[in-house]
Design a protein around this motif. Structure first.
Motif, PDB file in Angstrom:
ATOM      1  N   UNK A 112      27.943 -38.485  10.522  1.00  0.00           N
ATOM      2  CA  UNK A 112      28.114 -37.041  10.353  1.00  0.00           C
ATOM      3  C   UNK A 112      27.408 -36.330  11.491  1.00  0.00           C
ATOM      4  N   UNK A 113      27.859 -35.126  11.822  1.00  0.00           N
ATOM      5  CA  UNK A 113      27.280 -34.375  12.946  1.00  0.00           C
ATOM      6  C   UNK A 113      27.330 -32.898  12.636  1.00  0.00           C
ATOM      7  N   UNK A 114      26.205 -32.245  12.684  1.00  0.00           N
ATOM      8  CA  UNK A 114      26.154 -30.787  12.675  1.00  0.00           C
ATOM      9  C   UNK A 114      25.478 -30.383  13.963  1.00  0.00           C
ATOM     10  N   UNK A 115      26.199 -29.689  14.787  1.00  0.00           N
ATOM     11  CA  UNK A 115      25.702 -29.366  16.109  1.00  0.00           C
ATOM     12  C   UNK A 115      25.164 -27.969  16.219  1.00  0.00           C
ATOM     13  N   UNK A 116      25.236 -27.447  17.421  1.00  0.00           N
ATOM     14  CA  UNK A 116      24.663 -26.137  17.703  1.00  0.00           C
ATOM     15  C   UNK A 116      25.511 -25.034  17.076  1.00  0.00           C
ATOM     16  N   UNK A 117      24.897 -23.912  16.696  1.00  0.00           N
ATOM     17  CA  UNK A 117      25.669 -22.763  16.233  1.00  0.00           C
ATOM     18  C   UNK A 117      26.537 -22.209  17.362  1.00  0.00           C
ATOM     19  N   UNK A 118      27.467 -21.350  17.014  1.00  0.00           N
ATOM     20  CA  UNK A 118      28.383 -20.781  18.005  1.00  0.00           C
ATOM     21  C   UNK A 118      27.637 -19.987  19.073  1.00  0.00           C
ATOM     22  N   UNK A 119      26.570 -19.298  18.680  1.00  0.00           N
ATOM     23  CA  UNK A 119      25.803 -18.492  19.627  1.00  0.00           C
ATOM     24  C   UNK A 119      24.342 -18.462  19.194  1.00  0.00           C
ATOM     25  N   UNK A 120      23.442 -18.033  20.083  1.00  0.00           N
ATOM     26  CA  UNK A 120      22.032 -17.954  19.702  1.00  0.00           C
ATOM     27  C   UNK A 120      21.753 -17.011  18.534  1.00  0.00           C
ATOM     28  N   UNK A 121      22.672 -16.083  18.260  1.00  0.00           N
ATOM     29  CA  UNK A 121      22.444 -15.145  17.158  1.00  0.00           C
ATOM     30  C   UNK A 121      23.069 -15.625  15.844  1.00  0.00           C
ATOM     31  N   UNK A 122      23.819 -16.723  15.883  1.00  0.00           N
ATOM     32  CA  UNK A 122      24.460 -17.233  14.671  1.00  0.00           C
ATOM     33  C   UNK A 122      23.454 -17.994  13.809  1.00  0.00           C
ATOM     34  N   UNK A 123      23.777 -18.164  12.549  1.00  0.00           N
ATOM     35  CA  UNK A 123      22.907 -18.893  11.624  1.00  0.00           C
ATOM     36  C   UNK A 123      22.815 -20.359  12.021  1.00  0.00           C
ATOM     37  N   UNK A 124      21.676 -21.012  11.762  1.00  0.00           N
ATOM     38  CA  UNK A 124      21.536 -22.435  12.067  1.00  0.00           C
ATOM     39  C   UNK A 124      22.562 -23.264  11.298  1.00  0.00           C
ATOM     40  N   UNK A 125      22.969 -24.379  11.872  1.00  0.00           N
ATOM     41  CA  UNK A 125      23.943 -25.252  11.216  1.00  0.00           C
ATOM     42  C   UNK A 125      23.329 -26.585  10.815  1.00  0.00           C
ATOM     43  N   UNK A 126      22.070 -26.816  11.133  1.00  0.00           N
ATOM     44  CA  UNK A 126      21.407 -28.057  10.770  1.00  0.00           C
ATOM     45  C   UNK A 126      19.949 -27.768  10.449  1.00  0.00           C
ATOM     46  N   UNK A 127      19.368 -28.631   9.614  1.00  0.00           N
ATOM     47  CA  UNK A 127      17.978 -28.492   9.182  1.00  0.00           C
ATOM     48  C   UNK A 127      17.256 -29.813   9.395  1.00  0.00           C
TER      49      UNK A 127
END
Length: 197
Positions: free
Chosen positions: A159-174
């Protein structure tokens, strides 16, 4: 010493998490021995066959256990248009966690090895003569997450959760949490090996 071979043959499958999503962390396994996860694989989205439109690779070298882990991972997407290279996205990750968990509710998978880390460097490269893409801010270091497991059919998946779309977007991984599993990535060549006491 126990050794898990998480992939070694063409068509061994891996699953990828949907970028932009993350799941709640399953309970960590009780085992606290130091571990080493390493390997390289070329992945294909949606089927075991490689796509002519992009090439995805993952290189992993993680050591330790839990939040004491360290190491490096590189996820790279190379894109093509009618066989011509049109750009590359590369995410280099500094590992901050390596642990094992249960697969969690709603899956038929067994134990899952989870690696997370901060994106130390994110780069976009284009061919000569093509206007360069805007690079992300140097101080942008979102968390990334990978999970390695065998599904109910015996396929080896990641599985892979990478970077958000932009620096202002919500985090996608913890940190230390397995990424949400969604569309499949299949291991096309190479594999990953986990060793530990």
């Amino acid at each position: 010493m126990r050794t898990y071979l998480l992939g070694a043959a063409v068509a061994a499958a891996l699953a990828v998490g949907v970028p932009g999503s993350a799941s709640a962390a399953p309970a960590p396994a009780s085992e606290a021995a130091a571990q080493h996860l390493h390997g390289f694989a070329q992945l294909a989205l949606g089927s075991p066959a490689l796509s002519p439109d992009y090439q995805i690779t993952l290189r992993m070298d993680a050591n330790g256990h839990g939040s004491d882990a360290h190491g490096h991972a590189t996820m790279q997407h190379v894109f093509y248009d009618h066989g011509a290279w049109i750009g590359t996205v590369r995410v280099e990750v500094s590992v901050d966690c390596l642990t094992e968990t249960d697969a969690g509710a709603g899956t038929d998978a067994g134990a899952t090895t989870v690696v997370t880390g901060t994106a130390a460097r994110i780069s976009y490269t284009t061919p000569p003569g093509v206007p360069p893409l805007q690079q992300p801010p140097r101080d942008w270091h979102p968390e990334a997450a990978f999970s390695f497991y065998r599904d109910g059919d015996g396929h080896l998946r990641v599985g892979w959760s990478g970077k958000p779309v932009s620096p202002t977007a919500s985090p996608v991984a913890t940190r230390c949490q397995a990424p949400h599993t969604g569309p499949d990535l299949y291991l096309a060549q190479g594999g990953f090996q986990l060793t530990g006491a």
